[in-house]
Write a protein that holds these residues in place. Structure first.
Motif, PDB file in Angstrom:
ATOM      1  N   THR A 185      56.213  60.450  76.750  1.00  0.00           N
ATOM      2  CA  THR A 185      57.455  60.673  77.499  1.00  0.00           C
ATOM      3  C   THR A 185      57.253  60.296  78.953  1.00  0.00           C
ATOM      4  O   THR A 185      56.129  60.293  79.461  1.00  0.00           O
ATOM      5  N   ARG A 186      58.343  60.014  79.612  1.00  0.00           N
ATOM      6  CA  ARG A 186      58.298  59.761  81.047  1.00  0.00           C
ATOM      7  C   ARG A 186      58.028  61.065  81.781  1.00  0.00           C
ATOM      8  O   ARG A 186      58.438  62.141  81.331  1.00  0.00           O
ATOM      9  N   GLN A 216      51.573  55.378  73.804  1.00  0.00           N
ATOM     10  CA  GLN A 216      52.877  55.399  74.449  1.00  0.00           C
ATOM     11  C   GLN A 216      54.035  55.548  73.476  1.00  0.00           C
ATOM     12  O   GLN A 216      55.172  55.736  73.893  1.00  0.00           O
ATOM     13  N   GLU A 217      53.748  55.475  72.184  1.00  0.00           N
ATOM     14  CA  GLU A 217      54.765  55.664  71.154  1.00  0.00           C
ATOM     15  C   GLU A 217      54.168  56.480  70.010  1.00  0.00           C
ATOM     16  O   GLU A 217      53.001  56.321  69.669  1.00  0.00           O
ATOM     17  N   LYS A 218      54.998  57.327  69.397  1.00  0.00           N
ATOM     18  CA  LYS A 218      54.509  58.142  68.292  1.00  0.00           C
ATOM     19  C   LYS A 218      53.980  57.293  67.147  1.00  0.00           C
ATOM     20  O   LYS A 218      53.030  57.674  66.454  1.00  0.00           O
ATOM     21  N   ALA A 219      54.595  56.133  66.951  1.00  0.00           N
ATOM     22  CA  ALA A 219      54.171  55.251  65.859  1.00  0.00           C
ATOM     23  C   ALA A 219      52.742  54.748  66.055  1.00  0.00           C
ATOM     24  O   ALA A 219      52.082  54.343  65.094  1.00  0.00           O
ATOM     25  N   PHE A 221      50.273  56.620  67.314  1.00  0.00           N
ATOM     26  CA  PHE A 221      49.361  57.742  67.441  1.00  0.00           C
ATOM     27  C   PHE A 221      48.224  57.706  66.420  1.00  0.00           C
ATOM     28  O   PHE A 221      47.042  57.703  66.775  1.00  0.00           O
ATOM     29  N   ILE A 222      48.569  57.697  65.156  1.00  0.00           N
ATOM     30  CA  ILE A 222      47.549  57.809  64.114  1.00  0.00           C
ATOM     31  C   ILE A 222      46.631  56.598  64.109  1.00  0.00           C
ATOM     32  O   ILE A 222      45.404  56.721  63.998  1.00  0.00           O
ATOM     33  N   GLU A 223      47.209  55.398  64.263  1.00  0.00           N
ATOM     34  CA  GLU A 223      46.385  54.194  64.268  1.00  0.00           C
ATOM     35  C   GLU A 223      45.466  54.156  65.486  1.00  0.00           C
ATOM     36  O   GLU A 223      44.311  53.722  65.395  1.00  0.00           O
ATOM     37  N   ALA A 224      45.963  54.628  66.626  1.00  0.00           N
ATOM     38  CA  ALA A 224      45.140  54.652  67.837  1.00  0.00           C
ATOM     39  C   ALA A 224      43.948  55.590  67.673  1.00  0.00           C
ATOM     40  O   ALA A 224      42.824  55.272  68.084  1.00  0.00           O
ATOM     41  N   ILE A 225      44.178  56.761  67.079  1.00  0.00           N
ATOM     42  CA  ILE A 225      43.091  57.712  66.866  1.00  0.00           C
ATOM     43  C   ILE A 225      42.037  57.114  65.940  1.00  0.00           C
ATOM     44  O   ILE A 225      40.828  57.196  66.206  1.00  0.00           O
ATOM     45  N   LYS A 226      42.468  56.498  64.852  1.00  0.00           N
ATOM     46  CA  LYS A 226      41.512  55.904  63.909  1.00  0.00           C
ATOM     47  C   LYS A 226      40.730  54.775  64.575  1.00  0.00           C
ATOM     48  O   LYS A 226      39.498  54.692  64.423  1.00  0.00           O
ATOM     49  N   ALA A 227      41.423  53.927  65.322  1.00  0.00           N
ATOM     50  CA  ALA A 227      40.745  52.820  65.995  1.00  0.00           C
ATOM     51  C   ALA A 227      39.732  53.341  67.013  1.00  0.00           C
ATOM     52  O   ALA A 227      38.628  52.783  67.141  1.00  0.00           O
ATOM     53  N   LYS A 228      40.086  54.412  67.696  1.00  0.00           N
ATOM     54  CA  LYS A 228      39.182  54.962  68.702  1.00  0.00           C
ATOM     55  C   LYS A 228      37.931  55.532  68.046  1.00  0.00           C
ATOM     56  O   LYS A 228      36.812  55.298  68.536  1.00  0.00           O
ATOM     57  N   ILE A 229      38.092  56.248  66.956  1.00  0.00           N
ATOM     58  CA  ILE A 229      36.933  56.828  66.294  1.00  0.00           C
ATOM     59  C   ILE A 229      36.027  55.744  65.718  1.00  0.00           C
ATOM     60  O   ILE A 229      34.791  55.814  65.829  1.00  0.00           O
TER      61      ILE A 229
END
Length: 267
Positions: A185-186, A216-219, A221-229
């Motif tokens: 969110t802003r 920056q978008e809910k969509a 979220f999950i992919e970003a977490i997996k990529a980070k791990i």
């Protein structure tokens, strides 16, 4: 049949044995990576966001990609602890140190996350959870090739000691700090800051191979977490579209959160 390596690890952890300072460690306690997952549960996080975040970490450890990344390590096993945090003294271990070697280990870790309730607390102390994470690493009984504290959060440090002090001490212990700034969110309140990703870059992350992935978008979220791990496990670079280096010429204000403490409402 008992899994003897895992039983031995549990006994060492229960006994509080520290194997830092160069002491020889039994093979059971040696891991490629000791990873502290430090997850923001301050009131600024909406319940839907907290639920999405928790499921994101659980899905990551359920994924074959993460299982494959673990197997590719020199030893083929990592250790993970999952912590939820907010204020300077508000840290809760949701899943204690868990050695993950087989897919079943990762699935059991994910299930523990899904079965634990999410707690919401006030204020935001990134410095507090960095200090707490360093203590967990010291007390873990693990000998790890790499030690990482993975901080996710949606705001700047606004209580406890300054974040740069905690960060610099952690780096002096050989710990790498990565970041997942949540920017769904802003900025809408006096506690919010602009460019949270730049704040994480300049004030939070550090150490060998340190990186951040803004969400920056809910969509995402999950992919970003997996990529980070996966990135933390393999210690390899991610695509530029996920890992975003800082763009600003000037440095972020590392006291941006503390300067809002005079306001009556806390996060």
């Amino acid at each position: 049949m008992l899994n003897l390596p895992h039983v031995m690890t549990a006994l060492l952890l229960a006994g509080g044995m520290s194997l830092w300072n160069g002491a020889a460690a039994p093979a059971e306690t040696r891991v490629d990576l000791a990873l502290v997952l430090a997850v923001d549960v301050s009131f600024s996080m909406e319940p839907e966001e907290q639920d999405l975040q928790r499921h994101g970490f659980a899905e990551a450890f359920q994924s074959p990609e993460v299982h494959r990344a673990i197997r590719q390590g020199m030893l083929g096993r990592i250790a993970v602890v999952y912590i939820e945090w907010s204020g300077a003294f508000d840290q809760e271990i949701i899943a204690p140190w868990t050695v993950i070697e087989q897919p079943a280990d990762a699935l059991a870790f994910a299930e523990r996350l899904l079965q634990s309730p999410v707690h919401r607390m006030s204020y935001t102390s990134i410095s507090g959870v960095i200090d707490f994470g360093v203590r967990q690493l010291r007390q873990s009984g693990l000998q790890a090739d790499r030690q990482v504290i993975d901080v996710s959060g949606d705001g700047a440090n606004n209580t406890g000691r300054t974040v740069t002090q905690a960060r610099d001490e952690a780096l002096a212990h050989g710990v790498t700090i990565n970041g997942l700034p949540i920017m769904l969110t802003r900025p809408s309140s006096l506690w919010d800051i602009e460019d949270l990703d730049l704040y994480f870059r300049d004030c939070v992350i550090g150490g060998p191979g340190a990186f951040l992935i803004p969400v920056q978008e809910k969509a995402q979220f999950i992919e970003a977490i997996k990529a980070k791990i996966i990135r933390e496990i393999t210690d390899q670079s991610l695509p530029h579209s996920l890992v975003q280096p800082a763009q600003a010429v000037s440095s972020a204000n590392c006291l941006a959160g503390e300067q809002r403490r005079h306001q009556p409402a806390g996060r």
